[in-house]
Motif scaffolding. Structure first.
Motif, short mmCIF file in Angstrom:
data_model
loop_
_atom_site.label_atom_id
_atom_site.label_comp_id
_atom_site.label_asym_id
_atom_site.label_seq_id
_atom_site.Cartn_x
_atom_site.Cartn_y
_atom_site.Cartn_z
N ARG A 46 -5.99 20.01 103.24
CA ARG A 46 -5.05 19.45 102.27
C ARG A 46 -5.10 17.92 102.27
N MET A 47 -5.18 17.35 103.45
CA MET A 47 -5.22 15.89 103.56
C MET A 47 -6.48 15.32 102.91
N VAL A 48 -7.65 15.91 103.25
CA VAL A 48 -8.91 15.43 102.68
C VAL A 48 -8.93 15.62 101.16
N GLY A 49 -8.47 16.78 100.70
CA GLY A 49 -8.44 17.02 99.26
C GLY A 49 -7.51 16.07 98.53
N GLY A 50 -6.35 15.81 99.11
CA GLY A 50 -5.40 14.90 98.48
C GLY A 50 -5.92 13.48 98.39
N VAL A 51 -6.48 13.01 99.50
CA VAL A 51 -7.04 11.65 99.51
C VAL A 51 -8.19 11.53 98.50
N SER A 52 -9.06 12.54 98.47
CA SER A 52 -10.19 12.52 97.52
C SER A 52 -9.69 12.53 96.08
N PHE A 53 -8.69 13.34 95.79
CA PHE A 53 -8.17 13.44 94.43
C PHE A 53 -7.60 12.10 93.96
N PHE A 54 -6.77 11.49 94.78
CA PHE A 54 -6.16 10.23 94.39
C PHE A 54 -7.18 9.10 94.33
N SER A 55 -8.21 9.17 95.16
CA SER A 55 -9.28 8.16 95.09
C SER A 55 -10.03 8.27 93.77
N LEU A 56 -10.34 9.50 93.35
CA LEU A 56 -11.02 9.70 92.07
C LEU A 56 -10.14 9.25 90.90
N CYS A 57 -8.84 9.49 91.01
CA CYS A 57 -7.93 9.04 89.96
C CYS A 57 -7.96 7.52 89.82
N LEU A 58 -7.97 6.82 90.95
CA LEU A 58 -8.01 5.35 90.91
C LEU A 58 -9.34 4.85 90.35
N LEU A 59 -10.44 5.51 90.75
CA LEU A 59 -11.75 5.09 90.27
C LEU A 59 -11.94 5.38 88.78
N SER A 60 -11.24 6.36 88.26
CA SER A 60 -11.41 6.75 86.86
C SER A 60 -10.69 5.82 85.90
N MET A 61 -9.78 5.00 86.38
CA MET A 61 -9.01 4.11 85.51
C MET A 61 -9.74 2.79 85.32
N LYS A 62 -10.08 2.50 84.07
CA LYS A 62 -10.80 1.27 83.73
C LYS A 62 -9.98 0.50 82.71
N ARG A 63 -9.98 -0.83 82.86
CA ARG A 63 -9.25 -1.68 81.91
C ARG A 63 -10.25 -2.50 81.10
N VAL A 64 -10.07 -2.48 79.78
CA VAL A 64 -10.97 -3.23 78.89
C VAL A 64 -10.72 -4.73 79.07
N ALA A 65 -11.78 -5.49 79.19
CA ALA A 65 -11.67 -6.93 79.42
C ALA A 65 -11.08 -7.63 78.19
N PRO A 66 -10.35 -8.71 78.39
CA PRO A 66 -9.80 -9.47 77.24
C PRO A 66 -10.92 -9.99 76.34
N GLY A 67 -10.68 -9.95 75.03
CA GLY A 67 -11.67 -10.41 74.07
C GLY A 67 -12.79 -9.43 73.82
N HIS A 68 -12.64 -8.20 74.32
CA HIS A 68 -13.65 -7.16 74.15
C HIS A 68 -13.00 -5.89 73.59
N VAL A 69 -13.82 -4.97 73.16
CA VAL A 69 -13.38 -3.60 72.89
C VAL A 69 -14.18 -2.69 73.82
N GLY A 70 -13.59 -1.55 74.16
CA GLY A 70 -14.20 -0.66 75.14
C GLY A 70 -14.80 0.58 74.51
N LEU A 71 -15.93 1.00 75.06
CA LEU A 71 -16.57 2.27 74.71
C LEU A 71 -16.79 3.06 75.99
N ILE A 72 -16.69 4.37 75.89
CA ILE A 72 -16.95 5.24 77.04
C ILE A 72 -18.26 5.98 76.79
N GLU A 73 -19.23 5.79 77.69
CA GLU A 73 -20.55 6.41 77.57
C GLU A 73 -20.81 7.30 78.78
#
Length: 221
Positions: A46-73
């Motif tokens: 449970r501990m390993v799964g929880g840590v892995s899940f929340f780590s993936l959630c943090l890595l999946s969040m991306k913020r578009v830079a100012p003055g740009h538009v974002g595309l997901i490829e």
């Protein structure tokens, strides 16, 4: 006082050369005994799964830079059918998708290349222009010219137009000609670039476009 047995508890051992070995062996035995219990393994999972899940959630969040538009490829080169505004937080699947920031602020590009003239001589053309993509056509611009769309456009499209114009004139007309001769040639190239940008959904500051013809063998002072 009685001490409850724990996972990392180590008994006192008499001093001597084998004290450290006895302590390490005892600790390894206690860990092995702890791992043999089913409930302990469940808690560890449970501990390993929880840590892995929340780590993936943090890595999946991306913020578009100012003055740009974002595309997901994704890794197959397919784009998500959305355009994200600057500063927006987007979700991209780690290791499978990536967020591409496409600059919307006009970018100034310098392009230098040699071309053949009508009389078979080499002339160096120096081009300075300012480009900007049209927002709703950003995915198409990315597919054609990549993230650095300005450089991609100049190398793939503008280079052809410049070559077509240069080969219609002699070296002396381009390099040694008066302003009355050179300016219409530069204006023709500029107009061709403007038409090409309109076709490929790009904006070009025509009034800021500068074109110069030079002798590539001339010594630079």
């Amino acid at each position: 006082a009685q001490v409850l047995p724990g996972l990392l508890a180590t008994p006192k051992v008499p001093p001597g050369s084998g004290a450290v070995v006895l302590a390490d062996g005892y600790r390894a035995a206690r860990i092995a005994a702890w791992l043999r219990k089913t409930e302990n393994l469940k808690n560890l999972g449970r501990m390993v799964g929880g840590v892995s899940f929340f780590s993936l959630c943090l890595l999946s969040m991306k913020r578009v830079a100012p003055g740009h538009v974002g595309l997901i490829e994704d890794r197959m080169g397919n784009l998500r059918p959305y355009i994200y505004d600057d500063g927006q937080l987007v979700i991209a699947i780690p290791l499978w998708q990536r967020c591409i920031n496409m600059r919307l602020i006009p970018v100034k590009k310098r392009f230098i290349k040699e071309y053949k003239t009508k009389d078979g001589r080499d002339v160096e053309v120096r081009l300075l222009c300012r480009l900007q993509p049209k927002v709703h056509w950003v995915p198409e611009v990315y597919y054609k010219f990549g993230k650095d769309y300005g450089r991609g456009f100049l190398e793939k499209e503008a280079s052809i137009d410049i070559s077509e114009v240069v080969k219609q004139h002699t070296f002396d007309e381009l390099v040694k000609g008066t302003d009355e001769v050179v300016d219409p040639i530069a204006e023709e190239i500029s107009q061709r670039l403007f038409d090409a940008c309109a076709f490929h959904k790009l904006k070009i500051a025509k009034e800021e476009t500068a074109i110069v013809f030079l002798d590539p063998d001339a010594e630079v002072e």
